[in-house]
Design an enzyme around this catalytic site. Structure first.
Site, PDB file in Angstrom:
ATOM      1  N   ARG A 140       0.857  -1.196   0.000  1.00 52.89           N
ATOM      2  CA  ARG A 140       0.000   0.000   0.000  1.00 52.89           C
ATOM      3  C   ARG A 140       0.887   1.238   0.000  1.00 52.89           C
ATOM      4  NH1 ARG A 140      -4.678   0.242  -1.685  1.00 52.89           N
ATOM      5  NH2 ARG A 140      -5.363  -1.461  -0.334  1.00 52.89           N
ATOM      6  N   HIS A 200       0.586   3.078 -10.515  1.00 56.18           N
ATOM      7  CA  HIS A 200      -0.457   3.517  -9.571  1.00 56.18           C
ATOM      8  C   HIS A 200       0.131   4.389  -8.436  1.00 56.18           C
ATOM      9  CE1 HIS A 200      -3.737   3.092  -6.658  1.00 56.18           C
ATOM     10  NE2 HIS A 200      -4.439   2.325  -7.440  1.00 56.18           N
ATOM     11  N   GLU A 229      -2.343   8.396 -11.458  1.00 56.11           N
ATOM     12  CA  GLU A 229      -1.820   7.187 -12.089  1.00 56.11           C
ATOM     13  C   GLU A 229      -1.728   7.328 -13.613  1.00 56.11           C
ATOM     14  OE1 GLU A 229      -4.368   3.978 -10.727  1.00 56.11           O
ATOM     15  OE2 GLU A 229      -4.827   5.201  -8.938  1.00 56.11           O
ATOM     16  N   ASP A 265     -12.703   8.612  -7.500  1.00 61.48           N
ATOM     17  CA  ASP A 265     -12.106   7.437  -8.142  1.00 61.48           C
ATOM     18  C   ASP A 265     -12.475   7.528  -9.620  1.00 61.48           C
ATOM     19  OD1 ASP A 265     -12.030   3.859  -7.353  1.00 61.48           O
ATOM     20  OD2 ASP A 265     -10.985   5.067  -8.864  1.00 61.48           O
ATOM     21  N   ARG A 288       2.343  -6.820  -9.666  1.00 60.48           N
ATOM     22  CA  ARG A 288       2.728  -6.147  -8.403  1.00 60.48           C
ATOM     23  C   ARG A 288       2.939  -7.135  -7.259  1.00 60.48           C
ATOM     24  NH1 ARG A 288      -2.632  -3.121  -5.826  1.00 60.48           N
ATOM     25  NH2 ARG A 288      -4.068  -4.886  -5.971  1.00 60.48           N
TER      26      ARG A 288
HETATM   27  O1  TA6 Z   1      -6.796   3.208  -8.934  1.00 62.18           O
HETATM   28  C1  TA6 Z   1      -7.929   3.345  -8.127  1.00 62.18           C
HETATM   29  C2  TA6 Z   1      -8.360   1.963  -7.659  1.00 62.18           C
HETATM   30  O2  TA6 Z   1      -8.793   1.164  -8.719  1.00 62.18           O
HETATM   31  C3  TA6 Z   1      -9.447   2.160  -6.601  1.00 62.18           C
HETATM   32  O3  TA6 Z   1     -10.694   1.726  -7.076  1.00 62.18           O
HETATM   33  C4  TA6 Z   1      -8.945   1.317  -5.428  1.00 62.18           C
HETATM   34  O4  TA6 Z   1      -9.431   0.012  -5.521  1.00 62.18           O
HETATM   35  C5  TA6 Z   1      -7.446   1.427  -5.626  1.00 62.18           C
HETATM   36  O5  TA6 Z   1      -7.274   1.284  -7.031  1.00 62.18           O
HETATM   37  C6  TA6 Z   1      -6.604   0.491  -4.798  1.00 62.18           C
HETATM   38  O6  TA6 Z   1      -6.748  -0.814  -5.224  1.00 62.18           O
HETATM   39  P1  TA6 Z   1      -5.985  -1.944  -4.330  1.00 62.18           P
HETATM   40  O7  TA6 Z   1      -6.283  -3.244  -5.030  1.00 62.18           O
HETATM   41  O8  TA6 Z   1      -4.528  -1.596  -4.350  1.00 62.18           O
HETATM   42  O9  TA6 Z   1      -6.564  -1.816  -2.943  1.00 62.18           O
END
Ligand code: TA6
Length: 287
Positions: free
Chosen positions: A64, A159, A261, A203, A90
């Site tokens: 994260r 991301h 992103e 989002d 990832r």
């Molecule tokens: O990029 C935005 C997103 O798709 C959000 O919808 C949220 O799910 C975020 O990515 C994080 O995703 P993750 O799978 O890393 O918790």
């Protein structure tokens, strides 16, 4: 492979290799798991990438914060909900191919090649190369080579989690007039009017190839995010409720980060012909 003096390999946790970069131009951390740029601190600056203090550092788990490599699909798998969110790049161990330094900074490149494990998830032969230039700016490129005998449909994102002082004072510029897919609640196509500010969960997948700036009065800085071969800019802040649902994110963290992103998703999904290559790129700088 020998490492330059500004790069040390450590094991944050036994069996979890992390490269520590300490160069006059910047300090940084990159995990081999996911070829994941975890942190980047240009000289004289506070951290630019946000890294959750509750991030899980375990092989096979996403981190994260930093710059997760979402590949070869973005978001949920197009047809199989049992597949991992944001693809598998990832959470796979990559291989370090190059580490070099210059007066400007450090260059590191990593590779992920198709194998029996990836074939279980995605039926293509490929090479994915992540190249990172770390210095006063951060330049990350993700090159995909289609080694299979057929076209490859590719959705992807670098991301990037960016640290901000106070999300309620932040303004994102560069997307005025752009269409976007709003994925909060009912997925709806909308059009951006003016700058983006934050007072709720955001989002959105903007249909844009352009440069974006993040103005952060609380930290008295502006971040610039340039892109290459990217038809989508994703802007995300989880706000209150979603932050509470994410176990690897402090409940109050939403005040102090947003994601900008460089991506190719939805209508910008890439059709990569057999034998060809495509490179997604993000360049982050601080003013
Ligand atoms: O990029 C935005 C997103 O798709 C959000 O919808 C949220 O799910 C975020 O990515 C994080 O995703 P993750 O799978 O890393 O918790």
């Amino acid at each position: 492979m020998s490492l330059p003096a500004s790069v040390q390999l450590c094991e944050a946790i036994p069996g979890y290799p992390v490269f520590i970069i300490q160069h006059p131009a910047c300090t940084a951390r990159i995990a081999l798991n996911g070829a994941h740029v975890m942190e980047w601190i240009p000289a004289g600056q506070s951290p630019v990438l946000y890294h959750s203090p509750q991030a899980v550092l375990e092989p096979g788990k996403p981190i994260r914060g930093g710059i997760p490599v979402c590949w070869p699909w973005f978001g949920p798998h197009p047809s199989d909900e049992t597949m991992p969110m944001h693809g598998f790049a990832r959470t796979r161990p990559w291989t370090l191919m190059e580490a070099s330094e210059s007066d400007e900074g450090v260059k590191m490149s990593f590779v992920l090649c198709s194998d029996a494990a990836t074939h279980e998830l995605w039926p293509h032969e490929f090479e994915a190369h992540l190249t990172v230039h770390l210095g006063a700016t951060l330049d990350v490129s993700l090159m995909t080579i289609n080694k299979s005998g057929s076209d490859m449909l590719l959705a992807e994102a670098l991301h990037t989690y960016l640290t901000v002082g106070d999300i309620s004072q932040v303004t994102v510029k560069g997307l005025d007039g752009s269409g976007y897919l709003d994925t909060v609640g009912e997925r709806t196509e909308r059009q951006q009017s003016g700058d983006i500010t934050f007072d709720r969960e955001v989002d959105r997948q903007y249909h844009s190839s352009g440069t974006v700036t993040v103005t952060d009065p609380a930290l008295n800085r502006t971040l610039t995010i340039e892109k290459g071969e990217s038809g989508t800019t994703v802007v995300w802040n989880p706000w209150i409720e979603k932050s509470k649902r994410l176990a690897d994110l402090p409940d109050e963290a939403y005040h102090h980060f947003l994601c900008i992103e460089a991506a190719n998703a939805g209508a910008a999904t890439v059709t990569l012909p057999s034998g060809s290559a495509h490179t997604l790129r993000t360049i982050i700088s601080v003013q």
